[in-house]
Design a protein around this motif. Sequence first.
Motif: not given
Length: 224
Positions: A36-40, A47-53, A60-76
Amino acid sequence: MKNIAIIPARGGSKRIPEKNIQLFGGLPLLVHSIQYALANSAFIDAVYVSTDDLAIKEIALAYGAKVIDRPDHLSGDLEPTITTVQHVLGNLGFEVENVILLQPTNPLRPPNLLKDCLEKFQNEKVDSLFTVTQNYQKFGKITSGTFVPFNYEIGQRSQDLEPLYFENGLLYITKAKSILENKIITENAFPYLVNHIFAHIDIDTKEDMEYAAYLYQKFTTSNS
């Protein structure tokens, strides 16, 4: 950059294990928000995905987004969204003007919603905008075994209810400076009304997923 989209997608999920990468309409759930974001892209610079996984990151990378690695203390489970969005902004290396927040648990959005919301956001000159939907139900609470109406009187017709609205989670637009001040929805936020069936989808349980899949199939079939 003027506008970036941020999609928060952590790995932990109790009700639906690995919810954000469960297949929905043949694609991992979070991919619908990425697409949806890329279509816009006329309105979104990145487009950034924030994830710890790791699995989410690879998808996310395979489908064209950039990724910001989220630390464990922000993933609870109890970590608020604001800290995740602030973490993304703090790790970009450049300044942005506005953040468009897209939740992966709201995979279906009207096609022109972002365009219309951005126009309203700019015309109203507010610091944030979020989508709402009118409620037509009769609410109440149960106190000491007794039902106490909240938004109506017993016997009142539904069409005569005072209008109430709920935050549907389809999208949020917020100035980056407001996010850095710990606000996604600011005091002058514009509530953008969306009375669309997609506004009633927020995937948290297996039943939510089944209902959303039914609507997705119905929508894609009717438009094919």
